[in-house]
Design an enzyme around this catalytic site. Sequence first.
Site, PDB file in Angstrom:
ATOM      1  CG  HIS A   1       3.612  -1.961  -5.315  1.00 48.79           C
ATOM      2  ND1 HIS A   1       3.039  -1.052  -4.469  1.00 48.79           N
ATOM      3  CD2 HIS A   1       4.949  -1.842  -5.137  1.00 48.79           C
ATOM      4  CE1 HIS A   1       3.988  -0.399  -3.806  1.00 48.79           C
ATOM      5  NE2 HIS A   1       5.164  -0.847  -4.201  1.00 48.79           N
TER       6      HIS A   1
ATOM      7  CG  ASP B   1      -0.230  -2.408  -4.411  1.00 49.46           C
ATOM      8  OD1 ASP B   1       0.427  -3.049  -3.577  1.00 49.46           O
ATOM      9  OD2 ASP B   1       0.166  -1.347  -4.952  1.00 49.46           O
TER      10      ASP B   1
HETATM   11  C1  XUL Z   1       8.547   1.804   0.625  1.00 47.92           C
HETATM   12  C2  XUL Z   1       7.997   2.684  -0.429  1.00 47.92           C
HETATM   13  C3  XUL Z   1       7.319   1.982  -1.544  1.00 47.92           C
HETATM   14  C4  XUL Z   1       7.605   2.580  -2.876  1.00 47.92           C
HETATM   15  C5  XUL Z   1       7.069   1.798  -4.023  1.00 47.92           C
HETATM   16  O1  XUL Z   1       9.063   2.490   1.714  1.00 47.92           O
HETATM   17  O2  XUL Z   1       8.048   3.880  -0.328  1.00 47.92           O
HETATM   18  O3  XUL Z   1       5.967   1.984  -1.297  1.00 47.92           O
HETATM   19  O4  XUL Z   1       7.099   3.868  -2.960  1.00 47.92           O
HETATM   20  O5  XUL Z   1       7.466   0.477  -4.042  1.00 47.92           O
END
Ligand code: XUL
Length: 441
Positions: A105, A108
């Site tokens: 993300h 992150d």
């Molecule tokens: C949340 C989840 C996230 C997604 C990406 O439960 O799984 O980490 O994978 O945003």
Amino acid sequence: MTSGFFGDIKPARYEGPDSTNPLAYRHYNPDEILLGKRMEEHLRFAIAYWHSFTWPGGDPFGGQTFERPWFPKEGSGETMEHAKLKADVAFEMFSLLGAPYFCFHDADVRPEGDTFSESASRLDEIADYFATKMSETGVKLLWGTANLFSNRRYMAGAATNPDPDVFAYAAATVKHCIDVTKRLNGENYVLWGGREGYETLLNTDLSRELDQLGRFLSLVVDYKHKIGFKGTILIEPKPQEPTKHQYDYDVATVFGFLQKYGLEKEVKVNIEQGHAILAGHSFEHELALANALGIFGSIDMNRNDYQSGWDTDQFPNNVPEMVLAYYQVLLGGGFKTGGTNFDAKLRRQSLDPQDLLIAHIGGMDCCARGLKAAARMIEDKALGGPLDERYAGWKSPEAQAMLSGKRTLEAIAARVVTDKIEPQPKSGRQEYLENVVNRYV
Ligand code: XUL
Ligand code: CO
């Protein structure tokens, strides 16, 4: 020069099932051929940046337990130097594991700026840093995504927020994250609807929010085509966490949503093991349904604690379940742009750098065992044979005529009388088939 975080640990190698080395693979053998394809290309492992490098080890009752050299000192904020050291260690870990992909993300990998533009230029700077490391190590990007759920601006949703300025901010953020994902040759772009849901109808216009989400996704798809991004757009279903009612509850709900907004040919799903269980399904059910609906894309591999009912994001270790999951992946023709992303984190007492490696090695080995058993089941038609037999009656010309619309209800009714049809029940043989599967696990 390495960061030194992992000391003198050597890259993990395949040593075979009898090895007792905790830092070696016992089943994941990248070059082993299964069903005509290398194991590495079947599994397409990816490491999730957020759990291993960004999450500090907190829970609702306590904060940080991990001490990492790239975490800021208490009371001070994350700097770009921290973010770059984090990237150094992340790529060292990808290489030590021999993991071909990673996922991240925006939040992150870079410290949030004071303005949208500052956050964006920091992400661009880190993306350049990644690009160099990716070409040095050969590690690729499975998918990029935007964190549209942690910052308080998103507390009432991103695309589904009552405030159009939040919709616009989220749109600008996703546009930039797709640009970065394309620049890094990402193979997919994921949208998990973190806060796309609601707590109470007393303050929520559900129908309006669904239209907002439909519009948002259409904008994303249009933009993808405009810039020539070849990756797949993936929605990741999840029920009831963090909002009480999530709009992207499970695969079936997401498919209905995509169809309503004419996007079912454009968007696929990223199915997470733990999310499937939270939705009251099995993982293999969600995979099989996505295959049946033509929207299977990728998986987030992990497991939850079966008692707690939370999304505990543990590393997977239940091989019999994984056999059935990879069986469905293989039945659907395997991953195209998708892969196996470890959306899994250490337990907060697992403090040591080598815990990070051991957790991933164990998870990768379990996936490899699951895949190997699933591939043998397919080769032997262990389940396919009995399944063909069970539905064999449908091959008859009369049965085909009913199915293809060539018989009216009256014609079918007349034939039941003239042919004196009295169906004879046959065993479903569930226990026999469960025993067959256990021969392969
Ligand atoms: C949340 C989840 C996230 C997604 C990406 O439960 O799984 O980490 O994978 O945003
Ligand atoms: Co996930």
